[in-house]
Design a protein around this motif. Structure first.
Motif, short mmCIF file in Angstrom:
data_model
loop_
_atom_site.label_atom_id
_atom_site.label_comp_id
_atom_site.label_asym_id
_atom_site.label_seq_id
_atom_site.Cartn_x
_atom_site.Cartn_y
_atom_site.Cartn_z
N PRO A 139 6.93 8.87 -8.51
CA PRO A 139 7.61 8.76 -9.80
C PRO A 139 8.94 8.03 -9.69
N VAL A 140 9.27 7.27 -10.70
CA VAL A 140 10.57 6.62 -10.84
C VAL A 140 11.36 7.47 -11.83
N THR A 141 12.36 8.18 -11.33
CA THR A 141 13.07 9.14 -12.18
C THR A 141 14.47 8.67 -12.50
N ALA A 142 14.93 9.04 -13.70
CA ALA A 142 16.32 8.82 -14.09
C ALA A 142 17.21 9.79 -13.33
N PRO A 143 18.50 9.53 -13.25
CA PRO A 143 19.41 10.45 -12.56
C PRO A 143 19.39 11.87 -13.10
N ASP A 144 19.01 12.02 -14.39
CA ASP A 144 18.95 13.37 -14.95
C ASP A 144 17.61 14.04 -14.70
N GLY A 145 16.70 13.38 -13.92
CA GLY A 145 15.43 13.97 -13.56
C GLY A 145 14.26 13.57 -14.42
N GLU A 146 14.48 12.88 -15.52
CA GLU A 146 13.38 12.47 -16.39
C GLU A 146 12.54 11.40 -15.71
N VAL A 147 11.24 11.55 -15.77
CA VAL A 147 10.34 10.54 -15.20
C VAL A 147 10.26 9.36 -16.15
N LEU A 148 10.75 8.20 -15.68
CA LEU A 148 10.77 7.00 -16.50
C LEU A 148 9.55 6.13 -16.28
N ALA A 149 9.00 6.15 -15.07
CA ALA A 149 7.89 5.28 -14.73
C ALA A 149 7.28 5.78 -13.42
N THR A 150 6.30 5.03 -12.89
CA THR A 150 5.73 5.35 -11.58
C THR A 150 5.52 4.06 -10.80
N ILE A 151 5.70 4.14 -9.49
CA ILE A 151 5.32 3.06 -8.58
C ILE A 151 3.96 3.43 -8.00
N CYS A 152 3.04 2.48 -8.05
CA CYS A 152 1.70 2.73 -7.52
C CYS A 152 1.35 1.64 -6.52
N GLY A 153 0.97 2.05 -5.32
CA GLY A 153 0.51 1.12 -4.29
C GLY A 153 -0.93 1.42 -3.92
N LEU A 154 -1.77 0.39 -3.86
CA LEU A 154 -3.19 0.57 -3.55
C LEU A 154 -3.58 -0.35 -2.40
N SER A 155 -4.56 0.10 -1.63
CA SER A 155 -5.06 -0.71 -0.52
C SER A 155 -6.59 -0.81 -0.62
N ASP A 156 -7.11 -1.93 -0.14
CA ASP A 156 -8.56 -2.13 -0.18
C ASP A 156 -9.27 -1.25 0.85
N THR A 157 -8.54 -0.81 1.88
CA THR A 157 -9.13 -0.03 2.96
C THR A 157 -8.31 1.22 3.22
N PRO A 158 -8.85 2.24 3.84
CA PRO A 158 -8.06 3.43 4.21
C PRO A 158 -6.89 3.04 5.10
N ARG A 159 -5.79 3.78 5.00
CA ARG A 159 -4.58 3.48 5.76
C ARG A 159 -4.07 4.73 6.47
N PRO A 160 -4.57 5.02 7.67
CA PRO A 160 -4.02 6.15 8.44
C PRO A 160 -2.52 5.92 8.69
N GLY A 161 -1.73 6.97 8.58
CA GLY A 161 -0.30 6.86 8.82
C GLY A 161 0.50 6.48 7.58
N LEU A 162 -0.16 6.33 6.42
CA LEU A 162 0.55 5.96 5.20
C LEU A 162 1.63 6.97 4.82
N ALA A 163 1.38 8.23 5.12
CA ALA A 163 2.34 9.28 4.75
C ALA A 163 3.72 9.03 5.34
N ALA A 164 3.76 8.40 6.52
CA ALA A 164 5.05 8.15 7.17
C ALA A 164 5.90 7.15 6.40
#
Length: 724
Positions: free
Chosen positions: A111-136
């Protein structure tokens, strides 16, 4: 799937966000490795793509898609994890991918949040293949999302400021009769707001209102009476709107309201209040409300609102309107404010984390000197915010003059700075900085960050991020500097007034409604001619932290007249001032059996126990407490119940026209009964007509004040009158 809908060219105030968003998405693609990136915002049941890197997924900037069919919906609503290294292992994500005919192996949504905590938008990243280690890599995405949140919140606030500027420009397109916008002003506002709503995915609502029975009024009473109705309607509309809203006369007796950042439900609530208020002044109107959708845009919302207004008019068929009576204008409606923006230090913290630096700061140039305005650091420094030193020979001065690159990954490899005294003193290993300019182009200073270690990966892209953030920082700097200057100017004015023995006081008698004898006087403060009203003085004083100082100065001025006045002296004071030590000293020195302290409705009391504890010893010595503005709102009733005052003052809004209003009479009667049970005397404020006076007296209101009885006068006039 829905395609592009309602997309307009971006207005100038969103280009900074668009540029930064593209840059950040490119940076995330390089750092994290996912191929497809986008930033989107929810608008009702749709998802608006604010920025996207064009890829094989077919997602592009400006696209409008169903919200329920998005990865963002699943994650933000808690149905899926924010990081899926293998989408096939998360059935709900796999289902969405298949529904959208996408072959997705990995997914990250933050989520892309305002300083007061309101969710303004979201960043979404997608991959064509599985990505081990993405959590890091999620920490990197979160930091970029924070920067975007600050920038987007700032742009939304800046858009609000632009709207207000546009309303000033609207003066060139005013309706001659009413002074509100004409059809040309409406058309311009619609185009501008559509561009903003499409770019940001923000809600906007249209209201169309039309007078009922105007033709009949024109026929029976003349067009002058009809024009009075139109003008009164315009006054009521403008009195209830925010500065960013637009009201225009669309033609004849039809008006339009454009309400940014407002949902249809909120718009309906506003309209209900407007129609109720219009009815009290003899004006009947029909209304229609519709909210913009991302697919159809504002024009369709206008059409729907217009259609609903006519449906309402049909149901109002025989409703008549009369010539409006004079009455007080309504208080502004309370609607959602624009998003707050983070302070400069918080922005610097994000910059420091994003660049991997240890120090980030803003400095401003003042002749040959520079002053560190804001500094955030994770290491000890020989300077702090407020430090002033020569600017000659500093990194900042050389960057501003164009003599030094904005990015230096390794200071030891740069001949012009490696041997500088400041390099050794601070242990600078890497540095990045950009100039800061006022919006009119004048140089202000620099925004810089440095670290004691080298940063081989530091490049122009980081400088570009800093340049984008610098625009936000500079706007915040100007807002804060302007606020500070206004505050200093006001405080100087307060000092000047107090230094000359002011504010002065005038005194309005409080009468027995039985025999009109004077039982007390209320002291009212007056300020130098041509200055803001007393309400504005006290409001600004509270805002700038000078409320108690100004209020107690008013008390000192008012009590000088006590020896020359009949009855008690009533003084206005805020609960915040009651809690100051100086209050007890000033009030404690007075003959408390002749003093009444009025607490107003408008001042919030967070801790009644503390206020009562402060007042208890003074009340034991004879001080009486009055609660002001009873009947005007809920806060005054809370005051009454928690403080149990000796005097309850009926607000002017309750007194005005009470002789012809059974509801007001019933409320006043209930307060009389309450006062009898609690031994509180009632004082009616703002009595202006003989009929109001007689009605209040018949209701057993014991005391009153107002122009019908006597007007406020300075002490000199009262002393002269007393001497005959």
């Amino acid at each position: 799937m829905a395609g592009r809908g309602g997309v307009h060219p971006p207005s100038a105030d969103i280009i900074g966000f668009r540029t930064a968003a593209t840059l950040i998405l490119q940076d995330l693609r390089d750092r994290v490795g996912l191929e497809h990136w986008s930033i989107s915002r929810r608008d009702g049941d749709t998802q608006v793509v604010l920025s996207a890197l064009e890829t094989s997924t077919g997602v592009g900037t400006g696209d409008v898609r169903p919200w329920r069919d998005s990865f963002c919906a699943l994650v933000t609503e808690g149905h899926a994890p924010s990081c899926a290294e293998d989408v096939a292992l998360v059935p709900v994500l796999q289902e969405i991918a298949e529904r959208n005919r996408l072959s997705i192996g990995a997914c990250a949504v933050v989520p892309v949040t305002a300083p007061d905590g309101e969710v303004l938008a979201t960043i979404c990243g997608l991959s064509d293949t599985p990505r081990p280690g993405l959590a890091a890599s999620m920490g990197v995405i979160h930091r970029q999302a924070q920067i975007l949140g600050i920038m987007l919140a700032h742009e939304l606030r800046f858009a609000e400021q632009v709207r207000q500027t546009e309303r000033i420009e609207q003066a060139a397109h005013q309706d001659v009769l009413t002074g509100v916008g004409n059809r040309r002003a409406w058309d311009v506002a619609m185009v501008r707001e559509e561009a903003r709503a499409a770019a940001f995915g923000t809600p906007a609502t249209i209201v169309v209102l039309d007078l009922n029975g105007l033709k009949q009024v024109n026929d029976e009473q003349g067009h002058e009476a009809g024009d009075e109705l139109i003008v009164r309607m315009a006054e009521e509309l403008t009195g209830r709107l925010r500065g960013s809203d637009v009201v225009a006369r669309l033609g004849g007796d039809e008006f339009g309201l454009l309400l940014p950042h407002t949902t249809q439900e909120q718009g309906r609530g506003l309209v209900e209040g407007i129609l109720a208020r219009l009815a009290t002044v003899g004006v009947s109107a029909s209304a229609g409300v519709a909210q913009r959708t991302a697919v159809d845009g504002l024009m369709e919302a206008w059409r729907q609102a217009d259609a609903r207004m006519y449906e309402d008019k049909k149901s109002n068929g025989s409703r008549r309107v009369s010539r409006p009576s004079q009455s007080a204008r309504p208080k502004p409606a309370v609607l959602p404010a624009a998003h707050a923006v983070q302070n400069i230090d918080a922005v610097l913290e994000l910059v420091k984390a994003q660049l991997g630096m240890e120090v980030a700061f803003v400095n401003r140039f003042q002749g040959e000197q520079r002053q560190f305005r804001n500094v955030v650091s994770s290491i000890d420094l020989p300077f702090a915010a407020g430090t002033i030193e020569p600017s000659v020979g500093t990194y900042c001065r050389m960057i501003a003059d164009g003599d030094l690159p904005q990015v230096i990954p390794d200071v030891t490899a740069h001949a012009s700075v490696k041997d500088l005294a400041v390099t050794g003193a601070l242990g600078i290993g890497s540095h990045v900085g950009v100039p800061l300019h006022h919006l009119d182009g004048r140089l202000y200073g620099t925004l810089c960050a440095f670290s004691t270690h080298t940063s081989p990966g530091l490049g122009d892209r980081d400088a570009q991020v800093l340049r984008n953030v610098s625009d936000v920082v500079m706007r915040l700097v100007e807002v804060e500097d302007d606020r500070d200057e206004r505050r200093y100017s006001f405080l100087r004015a307060v000092d000047d007034v107090i230094g000359r023995g002011g504010p002065t006081a005038v005194y309005q008698p409080i009468h027995s409604l039985t025999d009109l004898s004077v039982v007390g006087q209320e002291a009212l403060s007056r300020f130098p001619g041509g200055s803001p009203s007393p309400v504005e003085w006290f409001s600004q004083a509270a805002e700038y932290g000078a409320g108690p100082q100004l209020e107690l100065a008013c008390v000192r001025s008012a009590v000088t007249g006590l020896p020359h006045l009949d009855g008690y002296l009533s003084l206005n004071i805020s609960p915040a001032t009651v809690l100051t030590p100086e209050f007890a000293r000033v009030i404690g020195a007075l003959p408390l059996d002749r003093i009444v302290m009025e607490l107003t409705e408008h001042e919030v009391i967070d801790d009644y126990d503390t206020v009562n504890a402060s007042l208890r010893p003074l009340r034991a010595r004879g001080l009486r407490i009055a609660v002001d503005d009873a009947g005007a709102g809920f806060a005054s009733m809370r005051h009454i119940l928690a403080i149990m005052p000796d005097i309850i003052k009926l607000d002017v809004s309750l007194v005005r026209g009470i002789d012809s209003d059974p509801a007001k009479q019933a409320l006043a009667a209930s307060l009389v009964a309450f006062g009898a049970k609690t031994r509180a005397a009632l004082v009616a404020e703002g009595i202006e007509t003989p009929d109001e006076f007689r009605c209040l007296r018949d209701l057993d209101i014991a005391y009153g004040q107002g122009f019908h009885l006597s007007r406020p006068e300075p002490l000199e006039a009262r002393v002269t009158d007393a001497r005959g």
